[in-house]
Design an enzyme around this catalytic site. Structure first.
Site, mmCIF file in Angstrom:
data_model
loop_
_atom_site.group_PDB
_atom_site.id
_atom_site.type_symbol
_atom_site.label_atom_id
_atom_site.label_comp_id
_atom_site.label_asym_id
_atom_site.label_seq_id
_atom_site.Cartn_x
_atom_site.Cartn_y
_atom_site.Cartn_z
ATOM 1 N N HIS A 69 0.846 -1.200 0.000
ATOM 2 C CA HIS A 69 0.000 0.000 0.000
ATOM 3 C C HIS A 69 0.883 1.252 0.000
ATOM 4 O O HIS A 69 0.717 2.139 -0.827
ATOM 5 C CB HIS A 69 -0.920 -0.012 1.223
ATOM 6 C CG HIS A 69 -1.527 1.311 1.546
ATOM 7 N ND1 HIS A 69 -2.431 1.930 0.713
ATOM 8 C CD2 HIS A 69 -1.349 2.159 2.588
ATOM 9 C CE1 HIS A 69 -2.792 3.097 1.248
ATOM 10 N NE2 HIS A 69 -2.142 3.266 2.383
ATOM 11 N N SER A 162 13.815 5.753 -13.770
ATOM 12 C CA SER A 162 12.725 6.461 -14.430
ATOM 13 C C SER A 162 12.551 7.861 -13.843
ATOM 14 O O SER A 162 12.441 8.847 -14.576
ATOM 15 C CB SER A 162 11.441 5.649 -14.278
ATOM 16 O OG SER A 162 10.318 6.466 -14.279
ATOM 17 N N TYR A 250 8.618 15.763 0.598
ATOM 18 C CA TYR A 250 8.408 17.097 0.024
ATOM 19 C C TYR A 250 8.269 17.020 -1.487
ATOM 20 O O TYR A 250 7.601 17.857 -2.084
ATOM 21 C CB TYR A 250 9.505 18.062 0.459
ATOM 22 C CG TYR A 250 9.363 18.362 1.924
ATOM 23 C CD1 TYR A 250 8.306 19.138 2.358
ATOM 24 C CD2 TYR A 250 10.199 17.803 2.865
ATOM 25 C CE1 TYR A 250 8.101 19.349 3.698
ATOM 26 C CE2 TYR A 250 10.011 18.015 4.210
ATOM 27 C CZ TYR A 250 8.954 18.788 4.624
ATOM 28 O OH TYR A 250 8.741 18.980 5.953
ATOM 29 N N SER A 261 -1.397 27.191 -5.824
ATOM 30 C CA SER A 261 -1.065 28.569 -6.167
ATOM 31 C C SER A 261 -1.603 28.960 -7.539
ATOM 32 O O SER A 261 -1.668 30.144 -7.862
ATOM 33 C CB SER A 261 0.454 28.781 -6.152
ATOM 34 O OG SER A 261 0.975 28.355 -4.929
ATOM 35 N N THR A 321 6.741 26.981 5.306
ATOM 36 C CA THR A 321 5.438 26.410 4.960
ATOM 37 C C THR A 321 4.330 27.344 5.409
ATOM 38 O O THR A 321 3.321 27.531 4.728
ATOM 39 C CB THR A 321 5.250 25.030 5.615
ATOM 40 O OG1 THR A 321 6.465 24.303 5.489
ATOM 41 C CG2 THR A 321 4.153 24.263 4.937
ATOM 42 N N LYS A 324 3.682 30.052 3.005
ATOM 43 C CA LYS A 324 2.818 29.652 1.893
ATOM 44 C C LYS A 324 1.350 29.708 2.285
ATOM 45 O O LYS A 324 0.518 30.265 1.566
ATOM 46 C CB LYS A 324 3.162 28.226 1.448
ATOM 47 C CG LYS A 324 4.596 28.124 1.004
ATOM 48 C CD LYS A 324 4.781 26.955 0.095
ATOM 49 C CE LYS A 324 5.647 27.348 -1.044
ATOM 50 N NZ LYS A 324 5.140 27.445 -2.322
#
Ligand code: HEA
Ligand code: HEA
Ligand code: CUA
Ligand SMILES: [Cu+2]
Lengths: 518, 394, 318
Positions: A69, A162, A250, A261, A321, A324
């Protein structure tokens, strides 16, 4: 030039494509498939935890479910979804004809389904699939692991390849493919957040590769990285892993910041507040993310100096943070707001992500973390930042840009219904986890003591509600793609960005000559 | 089916009416207010919040937890308050006209600096608590704790007392064949016993994979790491039974390795210790004794239930480990059997090495039991001395 | 398809290739390679033999062949003038960030070495806060670097799984200053540093349109690379056969072989790249203004060189 070619016909279009829009689409569908798969694993977990006692699965299988999971959601659902959005949007946002390295772009995508096929196939192997958590701490994942761990390691390797190729492509596109006049500080925030995310990815995916390589060597070639008997240390594993792992979380949220935003100013009808400070805040978060990793290891018995350092550094992340969050709120303040589905998801994102951030801050307080660590409080924390954080932002993005992609408007009533079902389902699922966690329920257990029963029951019911509403989401998306009201080119009222200057649906090739930038 | 739905519905109702009370519970912060006694009881039953615990450190952590919690709540109230205010007052549908402002260095600075100050205020008590927690010097009693898959081993250093502590909840309870007891999953055959008001130092390590020793009421959680030793300490102030669990994923039975700590008055502790030493003495004496087949079988069954069922199944039918019914070892030469039990299986790390986990009597009994249970009917038996001889001859 | 580059307003069309089968073929090759390798490793572990190795080799061949044709096509596109300056810059960025990712890969292993030498090792030897009670587990273990006797050996004697090479068998004992071998890493350092210079000389030659200098210096660089690998082979041989220092000799052998081994592997890669560039040069590729393929390989070579200098310092000297 292939300017005026449409897409090729048949399945070959998808296998051989070099078109950023096709590749973006494939990433998004793949990600949704993994979301459902990871979700089904989660539902197995929640069903087993509905009541105390062992009912449905054996403990060894439960552990495989937890592990798969986590892996499917992190590496299969969230990261590819963001890559899909990046593929679709970045070239359109910076006025580029395509991604910088189109063939490599295709390679980055196609590795993923193969990697996950390999990973998922381990569930059917002798000894079972990976059962050591998505953090695969040694020596449970080395000396004590089932044989399928070897495939797990290689799956991580190619998945990492990848991601690295995908990120190189994104950086090259952003740095090199902007239309003339699109200066760095004119770029939409989604592009900025992805630039920084890509940098994080290139910096930490190789460390993860190093980490699993050490495991591989310990398992098959007798090295002793993680064995004290040979002079190594199991905790070394955790340092290497979390040096990757913390920036990774992050990686799963910075693009989400970019999406919020973009959406909030549109529906507040007011320009984003503090664009420059948003950019600096993102960069600070990225920088700090490299020096906080050991907050996942407060209980391993680090020397106190380390403990204090990592505690302070982690707490600091609340500052950028916060900037923001405050900027988003100020953008809404004295705007002229409407609440279409993308905006609902974006607002829920801001609120619920902040709640997840608050619990993160509580976890960062090392002495308190001695009580929180490895309990459902942590599970509650990271689902609050991941589900209404990463997942909601992705859904907001899909509702916001889907009309541009397919040319049809989604059904607003259905979209809102989906939002409210998800919103309720999610809170019913994950809010009670705070309580059972504080009350002392450890994570990664298939069975629990009786005093945790009530809240677990609620959480399980919420999970099924939330899961059901995502099937509904699938239905809405398919319905929109197949028909519906035609979307205008602008789709919304005066949204900002180059992508709204082109027709809906976006033509197969856009900006083969660079657009003028004001 | 209808019954289940009805039950679910009533349960849900109950649950949500309880959820409504949450704000009240949180406001009181778990403190007893005359009016909300009932609410506090509820909170305890529902286990809403972190335990205050029974040590100075645990209370300190609890206070710290509540402090940060409330700071976060207040920041949340302010931030979300402003947000909801705009969402209500500045809607397009009520005719709001968007303002034009979009940046302000002063404001940005303010909301960088103010949170930073708040963080510093949080960091101060956190640092002082941490320093306390790390001061493991000058302990009165040292206890070595070893995590095994999936049980805890305790050793009172310098006392010659040590034992294993296993989950004592039965498989039947777990699989729902019989009703679950009050301390379901949180009960062990032998708890760790400590005196109150003494500084106990725990030296924590592991034998195989990572585990973590955690008792919430003591606010002690430390990872047990094979090859390294972590230390932690506690001074318990109230006699009582405190329960905890392994808190690091350690494999299949991770959810089934509880911890029980029995804290008692110094005198009771000394008595217990003396009893333990005597037991050890008797055990040593018994090592040279000869047991009857029945005694061995009965004892062996117990040992088997405590140590082996997790992997070999209740009836030896196998699971994580192979079936022991008619297997080459259980029905083959007895020396091989002893060898497996004493030294483990070469090249396999899953089957534990029981040589120093079980005493010779237990080893002899469990082997005897396996060779005669489930239709293995070998008819042979072992005495503790046989094991001793085997070990000597290695 | 792309025609001429410069159009009126100073804008060059960006070459976006049409459909391509290379990526999916490379994926299939890569998948078969790792799947086979995983199977092969598990077969080794179980001491059986099966199809693992063949699947793996097949995958490797598919991957290499695909990459070969892929690069060949990219090169020919470039030679046909389809690539704009902008696309060339994309390649430059691509290579630059790829090298950065390689740096981070090595950082993981250097980090491990740093951690073991400064934290884990001393703790095991009883130093620091975490060493206070360690004697309960590893009584009598003394930490030294290089670690020639593992904690396992000190406690378990003959039953130990990790057997160090033993005192006096250190590859580079701090006090021994005799014998060829002792100087081998230094020779290798000199070789690699010299090769960085020669590859630079090749670049200078190319820039001056002096093709024979270009090819000559490039050849010397490749030869130096081979020389390096040969000396490293001697070193490994000495370690394994004469000194009994192996991957299984505990953390010293582990870190030593993993760091130098991955470096050696990268030398091999870099050398292969340069060799291909040499062959291309032989075919007349590269000009003083368009030689990114060669430049990319030479950057990679410089990177490998820098890693070696770090290795020399952290693994051999301190
Ligand atoms: C998207 C993913 C994501 C994000 C964004 C975060 C964000 C944060 N996380 Fe989280 N975290 C995870 C995903 C994430 N985390 C995962 C997956 C795990 C578990 C891994 C595992 O073990 O399986 C984890 C675990 C985890 C731990 C380890 C817990 C343990 O195992 O014991 C810690 C400890 O410090 C932590 C802290 C933080 C902090 C401080 C933030 C901060 O970034 C949060 C900052 C945000 C805010 C604080 C809110 C908004 C701010 C304001 C409104 C300003 C004013 C506020 C104040 C001054 C308080 N996280
Ligand atoms: C982005 C990441 C992400 C996301 C989105 C989720 C989503 C969910 N997670 Fe998450 N979870 C993690 C990341 C994530 N999780 C991680 C990293 C861990 C730690 C793992 C570890 O410990 O190692 C974890 C662990 C974890 C646990 C703890 C397990 C344990 O400790 O033992 C639990 C328990 O409830 C849980 C539940 C859920 C639920 C109910 C959802 C729900 O949101 C899921 C919603 C459900 C669906 C989307 C299913 C929809 C499908 C259907 C209804 C069927 C239809 C089928 C088809 C059409 C084929 N998760
Ligand atoms: Cu022991 Cu978990
Ligand atoms: Cu983190």
């Amino acid at each position: 030039m292939g300017d005026h070619h449409g897409p090729a016909k048949g399945f070959g279009r998808w296998l051989f494509t070099t078109n950023h829009k096709d590749i973006g689409t494939m990433y998004l569908w793949f990600s949704f498939a993994m979301f459902l798969l990871g979700g089904v694993f989660a539902l197995v977990i929640r069903a087993e935890l509905f009541q105390p006692g062992l009912q449905l699965v054996r403990p060894e299988f439960f552990n495989q479910m937890t592990t798969m999971h986590g892996l499917a959601m992190v590496f299969g659902a969230v990261m590819p979804a963001f890559l899909g959005l990046a593929n679709w949007l970045i070239p359109m946002m910076v006025g580029a004809p395509d991604m910088a390295l189109p063939r490599m772009n295709n390679w980055s995508f196609w590795i993923l389904p193969f990697a996950f096929a390999l990973l998922a196939s381990t569930l059917f192997m002798e000894g079972g699939g990976p059962n050591f958590g998505w953090t695969f701490y040694a020596p449970l994942s080395t000396t004590y692991a089932p044989p399928s761990v070897t495939y797990f390691i290689f799956a991580i390797h190619i998945m990492g390849a990848s991601s690295i190729m995908g990120s190189i492509n994104i950086i090259a596109t952003i740095l090199n493919m902007r239309a003339p006049g699109m200066t760095l500080m004119k770029m939409p925030l989604f592009v900025w957040t992805w630039l920084i995310t890509a940098y994080l990815l290139i910096a930490v995916m190789p460390v993860l590769a190093g980490c699993v390589t050490m495991m591989l060597m310990d398992i098959h070639f007798g090295t002793s990285f993680f064995s004290a008997a040979g002079g190594g240390d199991p905790i070394l594993f955790q340092h290497v892993f979390w040096f990757f792992g913390h920036p990774e979380v992050y990686i799963m949220i910075l693009p989400a910041f970019g999406i919020a935003s973009a959406i909030i100013p549109t529906f507040a009808r007011k320009p984003l507040f503090g664009y420059a400070s948003m950019v600096y805040a993102t960069a600070s978060i990225a920088f700090l993310s490299f020096i906080v990793w050991a907050h996942h290891m407060f209980t391993v018995g680090m020397p106190i100096a380390g403990e204090l350092f990592f505690m302070y550094a982690t707490m600091l992340i609340a500052v950028p943070t916060g900037v923001k969050v405050f900027n988003w709120v100020s953008t809404m303040f004295r705007g002229s707001m409407t609440f279409e589905t993308p905006m609902l998801f974006a607002i829920a994102f801001v609120i619920l992500f902040s709640i997840g951030g608050f619990s993160g801050l509580m976890l960062a307080i090392a002495p308190a973390d001695f009580q929180y660590h490895d309990t459902y409080f942590v599970v509650a924390h990271f689902h609050y930042v991941l589900v209404p954080g990463a997942i909601f932002s992705i859904m907001a993005a899909v509702y916001y840009w889907l009309p541009k992609w397919c040319g049809n408007m989604y059904d607003e009533r259905l979209g809102k219904a989906h939002f409210w079902l998800s919103f309720i389902g999610l809170n019913v699922t994950f809010f009670p986890m705070h309580f059972v966690g504080l009350a002392g329920m450890p994570r990664r257990i298939p069975d629990y003591a009786l005093q945790f029963a009530d809240f677990n029951q609620i959480a399980s019911m919420g999970a099924f509600l939330f899961g059901f509403s995502q099937v509904f989401f699938l239905f809405i998306v398919i319905k929109t793609i197949r028909g519906g009201a035609k979307a205008t080119d602008e789709v919304w009222e005066n949204p900002e960005g180059l992508e709204w200057t082109i027709p809906s649906p976006a033509p197969y090739h856009t900006f083969t000559t660079p657009p003028p930038i004001k | 089916m209808r019954l289940i739905t009805k039950q679910l519905a009533s349960k849900l109702l109950l649950v949500f009416s309880r959820l409504m009370m949450l704000p009240v519970l949180l406001m009181t912060g778990g403190q007893v207010l005359a009016a909300s006694d009932a609410a506090v009881d509820e909170a305890q039953r529902w286990g809403l919040n972190m335990t205050e615990g029974v040590t100075a450190v645990s209370r300190e952590i609890y206070d710290l937890h509540m402090l940060i919690f409330w700071i976060c709540v207040w920041i949340g109230v302010v931030v979300f308050g402003i947000m909801f205010y705009s969402m209500i007052m500045h809607r397009k549908s009520v005719g709001a006209v968007p303002a034009k402002f979009h940046e302000s260095t002063a404001v940005e600075l303010a909301w960088t600096i103010v949170p930073a100050i708040i963080l510093v205020l949080m960091a101060i008590p956190a640092t002082s608590s941490l320093i306390k927690i790390y001061d493991t010097t000058e302990a009165d009693i040292d206890i070595k704790i070893v995590g095994h898959q999936w049980k805890w081993q305790y050793e009172y250093l310098g006392q010659d007392v040590g034992f294993f502590s296993n989950l004592s909840t039965s498989q039947d309870e777990i699989y729902g064949l019989v009703p679950k007891g009050e301390h379901y999953l949180l009960e062990v055959d032998e708890p760790l016993v400590i005196p109150i008001n003494k500084k106990i130092r725990f030296l924590i390590t592991a034998n195989d994979v990572l585990h973590a020793w955690w008792v919430p009421a003591l606010a002690v959680k430390r990872d047990a790491i094979p090859g390294y030793i972590n230390d932690a300490w506690t001074i318990v102030e109230e006699p009582g039974t405190y329960r905890g669990q392994c808190a690091e994923l350690c494999g299949k039975e991770h959810g089934f390795m509880p911890i029980v700590v029995e804290a008692m008055e110094e005198q009771d502790y000394q008595n217990w210790l003396a009893g333990k030493k005597q037991e050890a003495e008797e055990l040593r004496a018994a090592m040279s004794q000869t047991f009857s087949m029945d005694e061995l079988y009965a004892r062996g069954e117990k040992v088997y239930q405590a140590n082996c069922v997790a992997c070999h199944g209740v009836n030896g039918e196998g699971g994580l480990g192979p079936s022991l019914v008619g297997s080459g070892i259980t029905t083959g030469p007895i020396d091989n059997h002893i060898n497996v039990m004493v030294n483990g299986v070469a090249g396999n790390v899953v089957m534990p090495v029981f040589g120093n986990q079980l005493n010779n009597i237990d080893l002899a009994s469990v082997i005897t039991f396996k060779r005669n249970a489930w239709g293995n009917n070998m008819g042979d038996q072992l005495q503790p001395v046989d094991i001793l001889t085997f070990k000597k001859n290695q | 398809m792309a025609t001429d580059s410069k159009s009126v307003d100073g804008y060059e069309p960006y070459y976006v290739p049409e459909q391509s089968a290379f990526p999916i073929l490379a994926t299939i090759g890569l998948f078969a390679f790792v799947f086979g390798l995983g199977t092969f490793f598990n077969e080794m572990q179980a001491e059986t033999s099966g199809s693992g190795r063949y699947i793996s080799i097949a995958g490797f061949l598919i991957l290499s062949a695909t990459l070969f044709f892929w690069f060949r096509q990219a090169i020919s596109e470039n030679m046909q003038g389809m690539n704009s300056m902008q696309l060339k810059r994309s390649y430059v960025w691509g290579m630059g960030w790829f090298i950065f990712s390689e740096v981070m890969f090595f950082a993981a292993f250097f980090g491990a070495l740093f951690y073991v030498r400064n934290f884990a090792g001393p703790w095991l030897g009883g130093e620091g806060d975490k060493g206070v009670h360690i004697a309960l587990l590893w009584e009598n273990f003394k930490y030294t670097w290089p670690m020639m006797e593992t904690p396992d050996q000190v406690v378990n004697g003959a039953k130990a799984a990790f057997v160090g090479a033993g005192e006096g068998n250190s590859l580079y004992p701090a006090d021994a200053h005799n014998g060829l071998l002792h100087w081998l890493p230094l020779y290798n350092t000199i070789i690699l540093l010299a090769s960085s210079v020669t590859v630079h000389m090749a670049h200078v030659g190319l820039k001056n349109d002096n093709r024979s200098a270009f090819k000559g210096w490039l050849f010397i660089t490749v030869a130096l690379g081979i020389g390096f690998l040969f000396l490293q082979y001697m070193e490994y041989h000495e370690a394994y056969v004469d000194l009994g220092l192996t991957l299984e000799s505990g953390i010293y052998g582990t870190t030593f072989f993993m760091l130098t081994g991955f470096h050696g592997f990268h030398v091999f890669l870099g050398m292969t790249m340069l060799l291909i560039m040499l062959l291309r040069a032989q075919k007349g590729h590269f000009s003083h203004e368009d030689c990114f393929g060669f430049e990319a390989a030479s950057w990679y070579w410089h990177f490998v060189d820098v890693v070696w200098v770090c290795l020399f310092f952290f693994v051999y000297i301190i």
